[in-house]
Scaffold this active site. Structure first.
Site, PDB file in Angstrom:
ATOM      1  N   ASP A  10       0.876  -1.161   0.000  1.00  0.00           N
ATOM      2  CA  ASP A  10       0.000   0.000   0.000  1.00  0.00           C
ATOM      3  C   ASP A  10       0.929   1.231   0.000  1.00  0.00           C
ATOM      4  O   ASP A  10       2.119   1.119   0.303  1.00  0.00           O
ATOM      5  CB  ASP A  10      -0.837  -0.068   1.288  1.00  0.00           C
ATOM      6  CG  ASP A  10      -1.719   1.137   1.475  1.00  0.00           C
ATOM      7  OD1 ASP A  10      -2.466   1.468   0.554  1.00  0.00           O
ATOM      8  OD2 ASP A  10      -1.659   1.749   2.562  1.00  0.00           O
ATOM      9  N   LEU A  11       0.403   2.391  -0.363  1.00  0.00           N
ATOM     10  CA  LEU A  11       1.271   3.577  -0.427  1.00  0.00           C
ATOM     11  C   LEU A  11       1.100   4.480   0.808  1.00  0.00           C
ATOM     12  O   LEU A  11       2.014   4.589   1.633  1.00  0.00           O
ATOM     13  CB  LEU A  11       0.971   4.368  -1.712  1.00  0.00           C
ATOM     14  CG  LEU A  11       1.783   5.638  -1.940  1.00  0.00           C
ATOM     15  CD1 LEU A  11       3.269   5.340  -2.037  1.00  0.00           C
ATOM     16  CD2 LEU A  11       1.308   6.351  -3.207  1.00  0.00           C
ATOM     17  N   ASP A  12      -0.090   5.084   0.924  1.00  0.00           N
ATOM     18  CA  ASP A  12      -0.320   6.031   2.024  1.00  0.00           C
ATOM     19  C   ASP A  12      -0.348   5.295   3.363  1.00  0.00           C
ATOM     20  O   ASP A  12      -1.162   4.404   3.570  1.00  0.00           O
ATOM     21  CB  ASP A  12      -1.667   6.751   1.828  1.00  0.00           C
ATOM     22  CG  ASP A  12      -1.653   7.657   0.602  1.00  0.00           C
ATOM     23  OD1 ASP A  12      -0.555   7.968   0.119  1.00  0.00           O
ATOM     24  OD2 ASP A  12      -2.744   8.053   0.155  1.00  0.00           O
ATOM     25  N   THR A  18       1.014  10.382   3.876  1.00  0.00           N
ATOM     26  CA  THR A  18       0.300  11.476   3.224  1.00  0.00           C
ATOM     27  C   THR A  18      -0.995  11.809   3.963  1.00  0.00           C
ATOM     28  O   THR A  18      -1.680  12.757   3.580  1.00  0.00           O
ATOM     29  CB  THR A  18      -0.026  11.116   1.759  1.00  0.00           C
ATOM     30  OG1 THR A  18      -0.488   9.783   1.731  1.00  0.00           O
ATOM     31  CG2 THR A  18       1.190  11.260   0.870  1.00  0.00           C
ATOM     32  N   LYS A  46      -8.671   6.595   6.127  1.00  0.00           N
ATOM     33  CA  LYS A  46      -7.468   5.873   5.700  1.00  0.00           C
ATOM     34  C   LYS A  46      -7.818   4.677   4.817  1.00  0.00           C
ATOM     35  O   LYS A  46      -8.623   3.830   5.207  1.00  0.00           O
ATOM     36  CB  LYS A  46      -6.653   5.409   6.916  1.00  0.00           C
ATOM     37  CG  LYS A  46      -5.880   6.547   7.538  1.00  0.00           C
ATOM     38  CD  LYS A  46      -4.906   6.069   8.587  1.00  0.00           C
ATOM     39  CE  LYS A  46      -4.117   7.250   9.138  1.00  0.00           C
ATOM     40  NZ  LYS A  46      -3.297   6.883  10.296  1.00  0.00           N
ATOM     41  N   SER A 115      -2.433   0.602  -4.317  1.00  0.00           N
ATOM     42  CA  SER A 115      -2.951   1.759  -3.565  1.00  0.00           C
ATOM     43  C   SER A 115      -4.280   2.231  -4.130  1.00  0.00           C
ATOM     44  O   SER A 115      -4.527   2.142  -5.327  1.00  0.00           O
ATOM     45  CB  SER A 115      -1.927   2.899  -3.656  1.00  0.00           C
ATOM     46  OG  SER A 115      -2.500   4.115  -3.228  1.00  0.00           O
ATOM     47  N   ALA A 116      -5.126   2.775  -3.235  1.00  0.00           N
ATOM     48  CA  ALA A 116      -6.400   3.352  -3.665  1.00  0.00           C
ATOM     49  C   ALA A 116      -6.202   4.732  -4.283  1.00  0.00           C
ATOM     50  O   ALA A 116      -7.106   5.274  -4.918  1.00  0.00           O
ATOM     51  CB  ALA A 116      -7.328   3.464  -2.459  1.00  0.00           C
ATOM     52  N   LYS A 146     -11.055  -0.990  -1.876  1.00  0.00           N
ATOM     53  CA  LYS A 146     -10.812  -1.905  -0.755  1.00  0.00           C
ATOM     54  C   LYS A 146     -11.996  -1.766   0.211  1.00  0.00           C
ATOM     55  O   LYS A 146     -12.476  -0.651   0.377  1.00  0.00           O
ATOM     56  CB  LYS A 146      -9.519  -1.509  -0.009  1.00  0.00           C
ATOM     57  CG  LYS A 146      -8.254  -1.529  -0.884  1.00  0.00           C
ATOM     58  CD  LYS A 146      -7.091  -0.848  -0.160  1.00  0.00           C
ATOM     59  CE  LYS A 146      -5.871  -0.725  -1.055  1.00  0.00           C
ATOM     60  NZ  LYS A 146      -4.762   0.028  -0.447  1.00  0.00           N
ATOM     61  N   GLU A 170      -0.055  -3.428   4.623  1.00  0.00           N
ATOM     62  CA  GLU A 170      -1.183  -2.483   4.696  1.00  0.00           C
ATOM     63  C   GLU A 170      -1.309  -1.804   6.056  1.00  0.00           C
ATOM     64  O   GLU A 170      -1.023  -2.427   7.076  1.00  0.00           O
ATOM     65  CB  GLU A 170      -2.495  -3.248   4.469  1.00  0.00           C
ATOM     66  CG  GLU A 170      -3.150  -3.040   3.138  1.00  0.00           C
ATOM     67  CD  GLU A 170      -3.736  -1.658   2.904  1.00  0.00           C
ATOM     68  OE1 GLU A 170      -3.847  -0.864   3.859  1.00  0.00           O
ATOM     69  OE2 GLU A 170      -4.084  -1.364   1.763  1.00  0.00           O
ATOM     70  N   ASP A 171      -1.743  -0.542   6.060  1.00  0.00           N
ATOM     71  CA  ASP A 171      -1.948   0.178   7.326  1.00  0.00           C
ATOM     72  C   ASP A 171      -3.424   0.351   7.662  1.00  0.00           C
ATOM     73  O   ASP A 171      -3.741   0.822   8.757  1.00  0.00           O
ATOM     74  CB  ASP A 171      -1.303   1.573   7.261  1.00  0.00           C
ATOM     75  CG  ASP A 171      -2.067   2.512   6.359  1.00  0.00           C
ATOM     76  OD1 ASP A 171      -2.386   2.100   5.213  1.00  0.00           O
ATOM     77  OD2 ASP A 171      -2.369   3.642   6.769  1.00  0.00           O
TER      78      ASP A 171
HETATM   79  P1  B16 Z   1      -6.604  10.032  -3.767  1.00  0.00           P
HETATM   80  P2  B16 Z   1      -3.700   4.049   0.083  1.00  0.00           P
HETATM   81  C1  B16 Z   1      -5.555   6.001   0.016  1.00  0.00           C
HETATM   82  O1  B16 Z   1      -4.261   5.516  -0.291  1.00  0.00           O
HETATM   83  C2  B16 Z   1      -5.543   6.875   1.248  1.00  0.00           C
HETATM   84  O2  B16 Z   1      -5.213   6.105   2.394  1.00  0.00           O
HETATM   85  C3  B16 Z   1      -6.890   7.494   1.440  1.00  0.00           C
HETATM   86  O3  B16 Z   1      -6.899   8.342   2.575  1.00  0.00           O
HETATM   87  C4  B16 Z   1      -7.276   8.275   0.190  1.00  0.00           C
HETATM   88  O4  B16 Z   1      -8.581   8.813   0.314  1.00  0.00           O
HETATM   89  C5  B16 Z   1      -7.232   7.335  -1.014  1.00  0.00           C
HETATM   90  O5  B16 Z   1      -5.926   6.781  -1.124  1.00  0.00           O
HETATM   91  C6  B16 Z   1      -7.538   8.038  -2.307  1.00  0.00           C
HETATM   92  O6  B16 Z   1      -6.540   8.982  -2.577  1.00  0.00           O
HETATM   93  O7  B16 Z   1      -7.591  11.076  -3.398  1.00  0.00           O
HETATM   94  O8  B16 Z   1      -5.183  10.537  -3.861  1.00  0.00           O
HETATM   95  O9  B16 Z   1      -7.000   9.264  -5.017  1.00  0.00           O
HETATM   96  O10 B16 Z   1      -3.640   3.986   1.576  1.00  0.00           O
HETATM   97  O11 B16 Z   1      -4.641   3.026  -0.539  1.00  0.00           O
HETATM   98  O12 B16 Z   1      -2.337   4.058  -0.567  1.00  0.00           O
HETATM   99 MG    MG Z   2      -2.862   3.108   3.379  1.00  0.00          MG
END
Ligand code: B16
Ligand code: MG
Length: 228
Positions: A10-12, A18, A46, A115-116, A146, A170-171
């Site tokens: 996962d990224l964030d 972030t 998150k 990542s989402a 997810k 994953e966090d």
């Molecule tokens: P964006 P991850 C997620 O990333 C974030 O945890 C989540 O807070 C955010 O709303 C989502 O990405 C969408 O991000 O607006 O940049 O498309 O944890 O799946 O890496």
């Molecule tokens: Mg995350």
């Protein structure tokens, strides 16, 4: 004995933090709409997609809007968020991450991003980690958020590895559920009390090594393909 051929990150919250930039941007939107948005509220976002995050935010504020209005709000939040991530540098990579990624690669383990976030390509570019990943699956290439396993199954497919031979890092609870739904093992990054569904939980990658990774699972083999 399970063989681990790939790790999906996962990224964030796993590679970078972030969440603090998401918080500033969502808080700004909430203030504009006339209500308070707290750090505790931010925890609920998150791993949640952008539009699903907006729904939660509006639920907190007790407000309802039309679909076009919601798209405009999400766009506004993202524009502010992007001004922050545009300024990111490799210094913002969480401690121990580059070392662990490199060690996995040196052990012949393939690496993917799952990542989402639709902003993943920009973040990876700013922190100079794009070249480290054998595959990148992000919010731009999935239709299901997810805990749907789509993001991780696509990652495994692009790497040419079976789900049972993948481990996800994953966090977020939704992300751990997604890994489970994909039939993959999962390492939680954070607090064991929150991420109890993971196979095991570490606070972060600082000092985490392939040897500890193998040891924590007990029964996995990571094949070293170097020189073969
Ligand atoms: P964006 P991850 C997620 O990333 C974030 O945890 C989540 O807070 C955010 O709303 C989502 O990405 C969408 O991000 O607006 O940049 O498309 O944890 O799946 O890496
Ligand atoms: Mg995350």
């Amino acid at each position: 004995m399970t063989k681990i051929e790939a790790c999906i990150f996962d990224l964030d919250g796993v590679i970078v933090d972030t969440a603090k930039y998401h918080f500033i941007a969502w808080k700004s939107l909430a203030e504009e709409l006339g209500f308070e948005f707290t750090h505790a509220d931010n925890e609920r976002l998150k791993g949640v997609s952008r539009m699903a995050s907006l729904e939660i935010l509006l639920e907190i504020g007790g407000l309802q809007f039309s679909e076009p209005e919601k798209w405009t709000m999400a766009e506004k939040k993202n524009t502010l968020y992007v001004t922050y991530i545009e300024e990111m540098t490799p210094d913002e990579i969480l401690p121990g991450v580059p070392e662990f990624l490199l060690e996995l690669k040196n052990n012949g383990v393939k690496i993917a991003l799952g990542s989402a976030s639709k902003n993943s390509p920009m973040i990876l570019d700013r922190i100079q980690l794009t070249g480290m990943f054998d595959a990148v699956v992000d919010g731009n290439s999935i239709t299901e958020a997810k805990p749907n396993p789509e993001v991780f199954l696509k990652g495994a497919e692009r790497l040419g590895v079976l789900p049972e031979n993948c481990v996800v890092f994953e966090d977020a609870i939704a992300g751990i559920e997604a890994a489970r739904n994909a039939g993959m093992r999962c390492v939680g990054i954070g607090e064991p009390q929150t991420l109890g569904m993971a196979d095991f939980v570490i606070p972060g990658f600082d000092g985490f090594t392939v040897s500890k990774f193998k040891g924590a699972f007990g029964e996995i083999t990571i094949e070293n393909h170097i020189g073969t």
